[in-house]
Design a protein around this motif. Structure first.
Motif, PDB file in Angstrom:
ATOM      1  N   LYS A   1       5.540   9.607  -1.528  1.00 36.05           N
ATOM      2  CA  LYS A   1       6.774   8.889  -1.894  1.00 36.05           C
ATOM      3  C   LYS A   1       7.491   8.329  -0.669  1.00 36.05           C
ATOM      4  O   LYS A   1       8.046   7.243  -0.720  1.00 36.05           O
ATOM      5  CB  LYS A   1       7.704   9.828  -2.667  1.00 36.05           C
ATOM      6  CG  LYS A   1       8.988   9.185  -3.092  1.00 36.05           C
ATOM      7  CD  LYS A   1       9.878  10.154  -3.829  1.00 36.05           C
ATOM      8  CE  LYS A   1      11.208   9.482  -4.150  1.00 36.05           C
ATOM      9  NZ  LYS A   1      12.147  10.416  -4.744  1.00 36.05           N
ATOM     10  N   ASN A   2       7.459   9.038   0.437  1.00 33.71           N
ATOM     11  CA  ASN A   2       8.222   8.637   1.620  1.00 33.71           C
ATOM     12  C   ASN A   2       7.388   8.297   2.842  1.00 33.71           C
ATOM     13  O   ASN A   2       7.935   7.961   3.882  1.00 33.71           O
ATOM     14  CB  ASN A   2       9.203   9.749   2.007  1.00 33.71           C
ATOM     15  CG  ASN A   2      10.238   9.998   0.942  1.00 33.71           C
ATOM     16  OD1 ASN A   2      10.357   9.240  -0.005  1.00 33.71           O
ATOM     17  ND2 ASN A   2      10.992  11.065   1.098  1.00 33.71           N
ATOM     18  N   ILE A   3       6.072   8.387   2.777  1.00 32.43           N
ATOM     19  CA  ILE A   3       5.223   8.143   3.947  1.00 32.43           C
ATOM     20  C   ILE A   3       4.152   7.115   3.608  1.00 32.43           C
ATOM     21  O   ILE A   3       3.513   7.198   2.569  1.00 32.43           O
ATOM     22  CB  ILE A   3       4.562   9.457   4.429  1.00 32.43           C
ATOM     23  CG1 ILE A   3       5.638  10.460   4.841  1.00 32.43           C
ATOM     24  CG2 ILE A   3       3.615   9.189   5.585  1.00 32.43           C
ATOM     25  CD1 ILE A   3       5.113  11.826   5.177  1.00 32.43           C
ATOM     26  N   SER A   4       3.963   6.172   4.516  1.00 30.34           N
ATOM     27  CA  SER A   4       2.894   5.185   4.348  1.00 30.34           C
ATOM     28  C   SER A   4       2.282   4.876   5.714  1.00 30.34           C
ATOM     29  O   SER A   4       2.919   5.054   6.755  1.00 30.34           O
ATOM     30  CB  SER A   4       3.419   3.914   3.687  1.00 30.34           C
ATOM     31  OG  SER A   4       4.424   3.322   4.472  1.00 30.34           O
ATOM     32  N   ALA A   5       1.039   4.419   5.698  1.00 29.34           N
ATOM     33  CA  ALA A   5       0.332   4.028   6.917  1.00 29.34           C
ATOM     34  C   ALA A   5      -0.046   2.562   6.780  1.00 29.34           C
ATOM     35  O   ALA A   5      -0.408   2.101   5.694  1.00 29.34           O
ATOM     36  CB  ALA A   5      -0.915   4.881   7.105  1.00 29.34           C
ATOM     37  N   GLY A   6       0.060   1.833   7.879  1.00 31.43           N
ATOM     38  CA  GLY A   6      -0.241   0.410   7.804  1.00 31.43           C
ATOM     39  C   GLY A   6      -0.741  -0.148   9.113  1.00 31.43           C
ATOM     40  O   GLY A   6      -0.736   0.522  10.154  1.00 31.43           O
ATOM     41  N   ALA A   7      -1.170  -1.394   9.037  1.00 33.37           N
ATOM     42  CA  ALA A   7      -1.624  -2.130  10.217  1.00 33.37           C
ATOM     43  C   ALA A   7      -1.295  -3.598   9.991  1.00 33.37           C
ATOM     44  O   ALA A   7      -1.333  -4.085   8.859  1.00 33.37           O
ATOM     45  CB  ALA A   7      -3.112  -1.945  10.435  1.00 33.37           C
ATOM     46  N   ASP A   8      -0.960  -4.294  11.072  1.00 32.68           N
ATOM     47  CA  ASP A   8      -0.736  -5.736  10.968  1.00 32.68           C
ATOM     48  C   ASP A   8      -1.191  -6.431  12.240  1.00 32.68           C
ATOM     49  O   ASP A   8      -1.431  -5.794  13.263  1.00 32.68           O
ATOM     50  CB  ASP A   8       0.713  -6.080  10.620  1.00 32.68           C
ATOM     51  CG  ASP A   8       1.745  -5.487  11.558  1.00 32.68           C
ATOM     52  OD1 ASP A   8       1.573  -5.565  12.783  1.00 32.68           O
ATOM     53  OD2 ASP A   8       2.744  -4.952  11.067  1.00 32.68           O
ATOM     54  N   TYR A   9      -1.345  -7.730  12.119  1.00 36.15           N
ATOM     55  CA  TYR A   9      -1.822  -8.561  13.225  1.00 36.15           C
ATOM     56  C   TYR A   9      -0.991  -9.835  13.230  1.00 36.15           C
ATOM     57  O   TYR A   9      -0.819 -10.473  12.195  1.00 36.15           O
ATOM     58  CB  TYR A   9      -3.300  -8.903  13.020  1.00 36.15           C
ATOM     59  CG  TYR A   9      -3.881  -9.780  14.094  1.00 36.15           C
ATOM     60  CD1 TYR A   9      -4.320  -9.235  15.296  1.00 36.15           C
ATOM     61  CD2 TYR A   9      -3.982 -11.154  13.920  1.00 36.15           C
ATOM     62  CE1 TYR A   9      -4.854 -10.034  16.285  1.00 36.15           C
ATOM     63  CE2 TYR A   9      -4.521 -11.957  14.908  1.00 36.15           C
ATOM     64  CZ  TYR A   9      -4.953 -11.400  16.084  1.00 36.15           C
ATOM     65  OH  TYR A   9      -5.486 -12.190  17.070  1.00 36.15           O
TER      66      TYR A   9
ATOM     67  N   ALA B   1      -1.752  -6.570  17.684  1.00 39.20           N
ATOM     68  CA  ALA B   1      -2.252  -5.755  16.583  1.00 39.20           C
ATOM     69  C   ALA B   1      -1.496  -4.435  16.627  1.00 39.20           C
ATOM     70  O   ALA B   1      -1.355  -3.839  17.693  1.00 39.20           O
ATOM     71  CB  ALA B   1      -3.745  -5.524  16.730  1.00 39.20           C
ATOM     72  N   ARG B   2      -0.978  -4.014  15.475  1.00 39.27           N
ATOM     73  CA  ARG B   2      -0.193  -2.777  15.416  1.00 39.27           C
ATOM     74  C   ARG B   2      -0.723  -1.858  14.335  1.00 39.27           C
ATOM     75  O   ARG B   2      -1.168  -2.306  13.288  1.00 39.27           O
ATOM     76  CB  ARG B   2       1.283  -3.076  15.107  1.00 39.27           C
ATOM     77  CG  ARG B   2       1.944  -4.000  16.035  1.00 39.27           C
ATOM     78  CD  ARG B   2       3.418  -4.203  15.729  1.00 39.27           C
ATOM     79  NE  ARG B   2       3.723  -4.247  14.327  1.00 39.27           N
ATOM     80  CZ  ARG B   2       4.912  -3.942  13.802  1.00 39.27           C
ATOM     81  NH1 ARG B   2       5.901  -3.593  14.577  1.00 39.27           N
ATOM     82  NH2 ARG B   2       5.121  -4.011  12.496  1.00 39.27           N
ATOM     83  N   ALA B   3      -0.640  -0.562  14.588  1.00 39.30           N
ATOM     84  CA  ALA B   3      -0.891   0.474  13.592  1.00 39.30           C
ATOM     85  C   ALA B   3       0.364   1.327  13.536  1.00 39.30           C
ATOM     86  O   ALA B   3       0.959   1.632  14.578  1.00 39.30           O
ATOM     87  CB  ALA B   3      -2.097   1.320  13.972  1.00 39.30           C
ATOM     88  N   LEU B   4       0.802   1.686  12.328  1.00 35.93           N
ATOM     89  CA  LEU B   4       2.056   2.435  12.214  1.00 35.93           C
ATOM     90  C   LEU B   4       2.023   3.398  11.047  1.00 35.93           C
ATOM     91  O   LEU B   4       1.262   3.216  10.099  1.00 35.93           O
ATOM     92  CB  LEU B   4       3.226   1.466  12.072  1.00 35.93           C
ATOM     93  CG  LEU B   4       3.148   0.394  10.994  1.00 35.93           C
ATOM     94  CD1 LEU B   4       3.977   0.771   9.804  1.00 35.93           C
ATOM     95  CD2 LEU B   4       3.611  -0.910  11.571  1.00 35.93           C
ATOM     96  N   VAL B   5       2.832   4.437  11.164  1.00 42.34           N
ATOM     97  CA  VAL B   5       3.068   5.379  10.089  1.00 42.34           C
ATOM     98  C   VAL B   5       4.549   5.312   9.789  1.00 42.34           C
ATOM     99  O   VAL B   5       5.385   5.628  10.628  1.00 42.34           O
ATOM    100  CB  VAL B   5       2.655   6.814  10.478  1.00 42.34           C
ATOM    101  CG1 VAL B   5       3.022   7.796   9.364  1.00 42.34           C
ATOM    102  CG2 VAL B   5       1.169   6.878  10.785  1.00 42.34           C
TER     103      VAL B   5
END
Length: 161
Positions: A130-138, A153-157
Motif C-alpha cells: 500500500k505504501n511502498i513501490s519500486a520504479g525506474a525511469d530514463y 537513468a534512475r532506480a528508486l524505492v
C-alpha cells in the motif's frame, strides 16, 4: 527564462494548495524516495554513478510534482550536484493499479557548472504494498549552456504516507 520558471512553479503550487484543501492530510499526498542514478555524458559516453533523494506531491490520481537532489561520484565541492523540479504523469495503470507507466518532464539545475537544462523521459513503477513501490525511469536532458545532451537513468524505492 527565470520568469517563465517562476510562473510554472507558482501554477504548480496553486494546484497543490487547491488539492490540499480537499484532502484530509497533506501527508496523504507526499512520497519520499531514495534514488540511485546513472548519468551518461552525451547520451552514449562515460557514465557517472550518483545517489540522492526525491520528494513528490500527488496533485491527483494521475499527476504529481517532484523535486529531486542528486550527488554524483565526481563530486564537485557542494553537498548537492544537481536539483530537478519535474512533473510526472501516469499514462497507463495495470493489474488493479499495481503497475504503471509514466512520463516525466521538467527542469534541472547543475550547481557545479551553474547550468540549466530541460528533461523529458519515461518510467515504470511497481507497487509492492500500500505504501511502498519500486520504479525506474530514463530521461534525456538538453542543456541551455554549451554542454552536450546527456541522459539520466534512475532506480528508486518510493514510500508514501
Amino acid at each position: 527564462m527565470i520568469k517563465t520558471f517562476r510562473t510554472i512553479l507558482l501554477a504548480l503550487a496553486a494546484l497543490a494548495v487547491i488539492n490540499v484543501c480537499k484532502s484530509a492530510s497533506i501527508l496523504d499526498e507526499i512520497t519520499v524516495a531514495p534514488v540511485a542514478a546513472l548519468r551518461t555524458e552525451g547520451i552514449t559516453g562515460a557514465s557517472t554513478f550518483g545517489a540522492g533523494l526525491d520528494i513528490g506531491y500527488d496533485i491527483n490520481k494521475f499527476v504529481s510534482i517532484h523535486s529531486a537532489s542528486l550527488a554524483f561520484e565526481d563530486w564537485r565541492g557542494g553537498a548537492i550536484d544537481e536539483t530537478s523540479l519535474y512533473g510526472k504523469a501516469n499514462f497507463v495503470k495495470f493489474a488493479k493499479e499495481s503497475f504503471q507507466l509514466y512520463g516525466i518532464g521538467g527542469f534541472v539545475r547543475d550547481w557545479g557548472d551553474e547550468a540549466w537544462a530541460t528533461s523529458v523521459g519515461l518510467g515504470a513503477e511497481l507497487k509492492l504494498s500500500k505504501n511502498i513501490s519500486a520504479g525506474a525511469d530514463y530521461s534525456i536532458r538538453a542543456w541551455f549552456s554549451d554542454r552536450d545532451k546527456d541522459s539520466l537513468a534512475r532506480a528508486l524505492v518510493s514510500v508514501s504516507f
